[in-house]
Design a protein around this motif. Structure first.
Motif, mmCIF file in Angstrom:
data_model
loop_
_atom_site.group_PDB
_atom_site.id
_atom_site.type_symbol
_atom_site.label_atom_id
_atom_site.label_comp_id
_atom_site.label_asym_id
_atom_site.label_seq_id
_atom_site.Cartn_x
_atom_site.Cartn_y
_atom_site.Cartn_z
ATOM 1 N N SER A 146 20.744 -51.554 52.843
ATOM 2 C CA SER A 146 19.382 -51.135 53.147
ATOM 3 C C SER A 146 19.167 -50.856 54.631
ATOM 4 N N PHE A 147 20.044 -51.365 55.492
ATOM 5 C CA PHE A 147 19.844 -51.184 56.926
ATOM 6 C C PHE A 147 20.764 -50.142 57.538
ATOM 7 N N GLY A 148 21.728 -49.662 56.801
ATOM 8 C CA GLY A 148 22.637 -48.693 57.379
ATOM 9 C C GLY A 148 23.888 -48.518 56.550
ATOM 10 N N THR A 149 24.834 -47.799 57.118
ATOM 11 C CA THR A 149 26.058 -47.430 56.415
ATOM 12 C C THR A 149 27.254 -47.668 57.324
ATOM 13 N N VAL A 150 28.344 -48.141 56.743
ATOM 14 C CA VAL A 150 29.594 -48.313 57.480
ATOM 15 C C VAL A 150 30.599 -47.303 56.938
ATOM 16 N N LEU A 151 31.124 -46.492 57.834
ATOM 17 C CA LEU A 151 32.044 -45.427 57.461
ATOM 18 C C LEU A 151 33.427 -45.673 58.042
ATOM 19 N N LYS A 152 34.419 -45.206 57.344
ATOM 20 C CA LYS A 152 35.785 -45.175 57.869
ATOM 21 C C LYS A 152 35.980 -43.801 58.506
ATOM 22 N N PRO B 172 19.886 -45.930 60.963
ATOM 23 C CA PRO B 172 18.769 -45.016 61.255
ATOM 24 C C PRO B 172 17.749 -45.656 62.193
ATOM 25 N N LYS B 173 17.340 -44.912 63.196
ATOM 26 C CA LYS B 173 16.335 -45.425 64.130
ATOM 27 C C LYS B 173 15.008 -45.711 63.438
ATOM 28 N N VAL B 174 14.681 -44.907 62.448
ATOM 29 C CA VAL B 174 13.424 -45.116 61.732
ATOM 30 C C VAL B 174 13.370 -46.523 61.157
ATOM 31 N N LYS B 175 14.495 -46.991 60.578
ATOM 32 C CA LYS B 175 14.501 -48.323 59.977
ATOM 33 C C LYS B 175 14.468 -49.412 61.038
ATOM 34 N N VAL B 176 15.004 -49.114 62.207
ATOM 35 C CA VAL B 176 14.942 -50.075 63.301
ATOM 36 C C VAL B 176 13.486 -50.369 63.642
ATOM 37 N N LEU B 177 12.654 -49.330 63.665
ATOM 38 C CA LEU B 177 11.242 -49.514 63.969
ATOM 39 C C LEU B 177 10.469 -50.049 62.771
ATOM 40 N N LEU C 236 21.812 -38.734 57.182
ATOM 41 C CA LEU C 236 23.039 -39.317 56.653
ATOM 42 C C LEU C 236 22.866 -39.877 55.249
ATOM 43 N N GLU C 237 21.755 -40.540 54.996
ATOM 44 C CA GLU C 237 21.558 -41.171 53.696
ATOM 45 C C GLU C 237 21.492 -40.138 52.575
ATOM 46 N N SER C 238 20.764 -39.050 52.795
ATOM 47 C CA SER C 238 20.679 -38.001 51.784
ATOM 48 C C SER C 238 22.032 -37.349 51.569
#
Length: 421
Positions: free
Chosen positions: A128-134, A150-155, A411-413
């Motif tokens: 829910s807070f982000g993604t980890v990529l290889k 995402p910065k939006v979720k940070v805020l 990125l999420e989409s």
């Protein structure tokens, strides 16, 4: 790799949630984030993110306030000079105002063209807070793990201060058994944290083999003792010691990772917020504090118990209240079949009273379970980890390669469409 999220609240601070991607392999592990209540209302709405951001502005903010006050004396309608109504508008999508860049100097600005040498090789974890990529660094011809937030979720989730804390901690620590920070930067939409990539974590290995031999348990325990003593001596509490946050290098030795819930906690200071992974949380954390660095040693006890028995000392519950009720009886659950020295170690780590819990290096150095063990990183790394090397498992990668030209896009989409394609 696995990253988890949670909430941290220190006295005089606003709620802050560790940024990161939650591992897809949650299984029986429940992650909680319980903000403290004030006046009956739970903090954590989008507006708190803006308040936290506003509090970080420092001299720039005071200069703006001085300017607004000066202009107010010259204007017949001072209401028009109030802060923009954006503070009252739900922040649900891009764009984030450009001035957020000013308050995250820990993440240097980097244009899109500076990221073109990175290619995405696969998805490690998504939460829910982000993604980890290889990712592959084509210039250095080396593979890394890249956490994208995402910065939006940070805020939205009021995590600005915790983002800064995570990076500041990782930049100032260096230890052979810690997963070190490689790089960090920001684009218009996202924050990026890049670290070395390891294909296996301790949870994956434990899920595959169940119980570990005592020799391997002793080696892992000694390495983790050195790591936690190192962090605590620096006044850092990790608050999320668990198998998913322990990576295994190519020689089978561990790397403690994910400092999203970590914070500086000086000796004698206390924390109060319920945060972390339920099955690893100490009773004083589950009860809402106060607690200190001793909570990390309880988590180590849970981890070692699981490696030795193939199961957790206490089954997962739906919330921290039910979990606390079960954990209260934890010290009577250690199997009598375990080695006497190991059983003693677990009893002294899984001690209800944090004041009586093992927590100093000399206590472990003289403990019967560690008889003959040299608490030296270089010597420990020379010890063979044959069991780990023989049974290491690599998670199947459903995404062998993803063409990706812009890391700062939606990125999420992009990932959602690609995965369901």
């Amino acid at each position: 790799m696995a990253y988890i999220t949670g909430t941290d609240l220190a006295e005089g601070e606003e709620a802050e949630t560790g940024m990161g991607a939650v591992s897809c392999r949650q299984g029986q592990h429940t992650r909680v984030a319980a903000p403290r209540k004030q006046g009956g209302n739970i903090q954590g709405s989008w507006s708190l993110g803006w308040k936290c951001l506003w509090s970080e502005m420092g001299p720039i903010r005071s200069g703006l306030e001085e300017l607004w006050e000066l202009r107010g004396h010259q204007c017949l309608q001072p209401k028009s000079l109030e802060p923009a109504p954006l503070l009252e508008k739900p922040l649900s999508e891009w764009p984030v105002p450009q001035f957020i860049n000013l308050f995250l100097p820990e993440f240097p600005l980097r244009p899109i063209r500076g990221q073109q040498h990175l290619k995405i090789l696969g998805l490690v974890a998504k939460g829910s807070f982000g993604t980890v990529l290889k990712v592959l660094d084509c210039a250095r011809k080396c593979v890394f793990a890249l956490k994208v937030v995402p910065k939006v979720k940070v805020l939205q989730r009021n995590t600005l201060r915790q983002c800064k804390e995570e990076i500041n901690i990782q930049r100032h620590i260096s230890h052979p058994f810690i997963h070190s920070l490689g790089d960090s930067w920001q684009g218009k939409r996202h924050l990026f944290i890049m670290c070395s990539y390891y294909s296996t974590d301790l949870y994956s290995l434990w899920s595959a083999v169940g119980c570990f031999p005592e020799l391997s348990i002793r080696l892992f325990a000694a390495e983790l003792v050195l790591v936690l003593c190192y962090l605590h001596d620096l006044g850092i509490i990790h608050r999320d010691v668990k198998m998913e946050n322990i990576l295994l290098d190519e020689r089978g030795h561990l790397k403690l990772t994910d400092f999203g819930l970590s914070r500086h906690l000086p000796r004698g200071a206390q924390a109060y917020t319920i945060c972390g992974t339920l099955q690893y949380m100490a009773p004083e954390v589950l009860s809402g504090g106060p607690y200190n660095h001793a909570a990390d040693w309880w988590s180590l006890g849970v981890l070692l118990f699981s490696l030795a028995t193939g199961k957790f000392p206490v089954a997962a519950e739906r919330d921290h209240v039910a979990m606390l009720a079960n954990v209260t009886h934890c010290d009577s659950e250690i199997p009598a079949s375990l080695n006497q020295e190991l059983s003693l170690l677990l009893h002294e780590l899984l001690c209800q009273n944090p004041l009586h819990r093992l927590r100093y290096l000399h206590q472990f150095q003289t403990h019967p379970f560690f008889r003959g063990v040299a608490f030296d990183p270089e010597l420990l790394q020379k010890q063979p980890a044959d069991f780990v090397m023989e049974t290491q498992v690599t998670q199947p990668n459903p995404l062998e390669f993803m063409p990706f030209k812009d890391f700062d896009c939606d990125l999420e989409s992009f990932l959602a469409n690609l995965i369901h394609a």
